[in-house]
Structures are given as C-alpha cells and as structure tokens.
Design an enzyme around this catalytic site. Structure first.
Site, PDB file in Angstrom:
ATOM      1  N   ARG A  98      12.817   0.432  -2.224  1.00 34.91           N
ATOM      2  CA  ARG A  98      11.909   0.941  -3.260  1.00 34.91           C
ATOM      3  C   ARG A  98      12.719   1.902  -4.110  1.00 34.91           C
ATOM      4  NH1 ARG A  98       5.780   3.038  -2.725  1.00 34.91           N
ATOM      5  NH2 ARG A  98       5.603   0.776  -2.632  1.00 34.91           N
ATOM      6  N   GLN A 128       3.751  -7.010  -3.183  1.00 30.96           N
ATOM      7  CA  GLN A 128       2.327  -6.811  -3.429  1.00 30.96           C
ATOM      8  C   GLN A 128       1.704  -8.115  -3.934  1.00 30.96           C
ATOM      9  OE1 GLN A 128       0.448  -3.902  -2.852  1.00 30.96           O
ATOM     10  NE2 GLN A 128      -1.182  -5.410  -3.127  1.00 30.96           N
ATOM     11  N   ASP A 216      -5.193  -1.380 -11.456  1.00 27.21           N
ATOM     12  CA  ASP A 216      -4.192  -0.611 -10.730  1.00 27.21           C
ATOM     13  C   ASP A 216      -4.075   0.760 -11.386  1.00 27.21           C
ATOM     14  OD1 ASP A 216      -2.142  -0.178  -8.840  1.00 27.21           O
ATOM     15  OD2 ASP A 216      -0.638  -0.600 -10.359  1.00 27.21           O
ATOM     16  N   CYS A 254      -4.140  -2.508  -5.785  1.00 22.53           N
ATOM     17  CA  CYS A 254      -3.032  -2.531  -4.814  1.00 22.53           C
ATOM     18  C   CYS A 254      -2.977  -1.261  -3.970  1.00 22.53           C
ATOM     19  CB  CYS A 254      -1.713  -2.795  -5.521  1.00 22.53           C
ATOM     20  SG  CYS A 254      -0.857  -1.343  -6.121  1.00 22.53           S
ATOM     21  N   ARG A 282      -0.317  -7.441   3.091  1.00 23.31           N
ATOM     22  CA  ARG A 282       1.069  -7.043   2.835  1.00 23.31           C
ATOM     23  C   ARG A 282       1.928  -7.401   4.052  1.00 23.31           C
ATOM     24  NH1 ARG A 282       2.602  -3.145  -0.899  1.00 23.31           N
ATOM     25  NH2 ARG A 282       4.672  -3.645  -0.090  1.00 23.31           N
TER      26      ARG A 282
HETATM   27  N1   CP Z   1       0.614  -0.823  -2.774  1.00 25.43           N
HETATM   28  C1   CP Z   1       1.698  -0.107  -2.365  1.00 25.43           C
HETATM   29  O1   CP Z   1       2.849  -0.472  -2.613  1.00 25.43           O
HETATM   30  O2   CP Z   1       1.405   1.001  -1.619  1.00 25.43           O
HETATM   31  P1   CP Z   1       2.459   2.111  -1.162  1.00 25.43           P
HETATM   32  O3   CP Z   1       2.954   2.788  -2.432  1.00 25.43           O
HETATM   33  O4   CP Z   1       1.681   3.039  -0.273  1.00 25.43           O
HETATM   34  O5   CP Z   1       3.598   1.436  -0.454  1.00 25.43           O
END
Ligand code: CP
Length: 295
Positions: A98, A128, A216, A254, A282
C-alpha cells in the site's frame, strides 16, 4: 498474471476463474495450499481491512504474512524502493504494498523478482474490486442484467472498479462532480477491457434503474486539507434515502465510511447494505489471488 497492479492485469477468463476459486475457498481452510510461503505486506498508510484480510488469508492457506510499516523499515529513512524490492525478493514469495504513489508500485514490481500485489495506491485498488465483483456475483447470481451506479468521487477505488466492470462486462453508470471524474485514461482502459462506463448527468440519472449503488469516501486519508474544497462540490452526491427514492437498490462502500458525508448512517445500516459482504470477500478474493500467483 505475474503481478496485480490493477484489475486489467487479468483477462475476463482469468477474472472469472479467480472468482470461482474464491467461492470454493469460502467453504474451507486448506492449509496445504501455500505451506512455508511468506507474503511481505508493505504499508506506507494505515489499513484495517487490507492488512487483516491478507494476514488472515495467508494463515488460512498455510503460509505467513509479515507486516512492514513505515516505521519498521529503511524505506522511510531514505533507502530507495528498488533496493527494498531486491532485498525482499531474497526472502519472501510475494509482496503486497500500500503505497501513496502508483509509480512507486510500478518501480517495486520492476525490481522485485517475486509477484507484487497492489494494496492501494493513489491510482488503483484492484483487491477491493475483486471483492466487490465477487459480492455482486454472489448477490445477483452472476453479472448479466445487473446495473451498477457509482455516485461520488472518481477516485482510486472508482477507477479500479470501472476497469474491473469493463473486464467482467458489468453495466456501470457513473455520476461524479465536475473535476472529480474517473479520467479519460480510466474510461479508455475500461473500454479496452470490454465495456466502458456510461457517464450520467446527475446522481439521480445514475441511480435510476440501478440494482446496486456504490459510493466511497470523498475526503480520503492524507487529503484532509482538501475537505473545505471538496465538500461543497459533492453536494447532492450523498448516498441517502432521498437519492435512492423508492428503489430497492443495494448499496456498496469499500469502507471506512464517513457517515453524514458520502453516505448516511440510515442507508449504511439498512437492509440494502452489502458492505460487510464486501469486507469479508476481500479475504476470499485475495486468497484466490495468492493461490493463483504463488501455488
Ligand atoms: N477498503 C480498504 O482498503 O480498507 P482499509 O483501508 O482498512 O484497508
């Protein structure tokens, strides 16, 4: 595929097979699928769902996940990403990352000798989308005759979702405020993958006839300074009962949700909601992806 940077790294057949595998994996925990396998999880930003679902998923497959946050590694202290990529490749079997910047993810994938999975960048959130498509397929027994509306920000989640709908052949109408659209490149990629979204003139236009309405966050993590500018621009785009009218449309988000901004508590907590199925899926979709990439 060798990496998953966005959903169009998968063909329509590969996506369908992956969703089939995810459905199979929901029924059991086969610890023999990825024994002695390690996934490095590189996080520049916080996470609940991505971290917990990848870590639990690896455990359920018989493997192990290693969390590496910004304070734990040299990356936050000046070591180039290309060096981190090559060093980690000597230890682990895959890297999920990430990162703020999508181009950093591309660098990671270029220099890593192991599969790289996008756990969210400024551009895309394909994991996602895999969970979202699995949720839609389960709820409606397939994608045929399902109409989805996206209402709100044309952000990273929206972009991957639009491309994913293109790959899966899902009918998608998108309503975003001026200046907050998906971007031409995203629409072209969705079209190249199989189906371009329809751009609606208004939230009401997008929602009309929709089986599912997806929204979102408007002001995402790290963008707090944009709140004053964005909130007025998104007036009329809130997912609330007025917008949904008399329809029985399902709603998706999400998460994390900002109740009172992009969605009301009433809608999020109603029978319409698919958000908990999305969150659970997920893990199932990512387990299928990890088996595909690593088994
Ligand atoms: N939807 C999602 O990616 O949640 P997080 O940011 O908690 O990982």
């Amino acid at each position: 595929p060798t990496d998953l940077l966005d959903v169009d790294d998968l063909t329509a057949d590969q996506l369908a097979a992956l969703l089939d595998r995810a459905t199979e994996l929901k029924t059991g925990r086969d610890l023999t699928q990825l024994p002695r396998t390690t996934l490095a999880m590189l996080f520049e930003k916080p996470s609940t769902r991505t971290r917990a679902s990848f870590e639990t998923g690896m455990t359920q497959l018989g493997g192990h996940a290693m969390f590496l946050g910004p304070g734990d590694i040299q990356l936050g202290h000046g070591e180039p990403l290309k060096d981190t990529a090559r060093a980690l490749s000597g230890y682990v079997d895959a890297v999920m990352a990430r990162l703020f910047d999508h181009s950093d993810l591309e660098t990671l994938a270029e220099y890593a000798d192991v599969p790289v999975v996008n756990g969210l960048t400024d551009d895309a959130h394909p994991c996602q989308t895999l969970a979202d498509l699995l949720t839609i397929r389960e709820t409606f027994d397939g994608f045929e005759d399902v109409s989805v509306a996206w209402v709100g920000d044309g952000n990273n989640v929206a972009r991957s979702f639009a491309v994913g709908c293109g790959v899966a052949g899902v009918d998608l109408a998108v309503a975003t405020p001026e200046g907050y659209g998906l971007g031409e490149d995203c629409i072209e990629r969705a079209a190249a993958a199989g189906r371009a979204p329809t751009l609606a003139d208004s939230p009401e236009g997008a929602v009309e006839g929709a089986d599912v309405v997806y929204t979102d966050v408007w002001v995402s993590m790290g963008q707090e300074e944009l709140r004053e500018e964005k909130l007025p621009a998104f007036e009329g785009y809130q997912l609330n009962e007025d917008l949904l009218g008399g329809t029985d449309a399902k709603v998706m988000h999400c998460l994390p949700a900002h109740r009172g901004e992009e969605i009301t508590d009433e809608v999020l907590e109603s029978d319409r909601t698919l958000v908990w199925e999305q969150a659970e899926n997920r893990m199932h979709a990512q387990k299928a992806l990890l088996v595909e990439l690593l088994a």
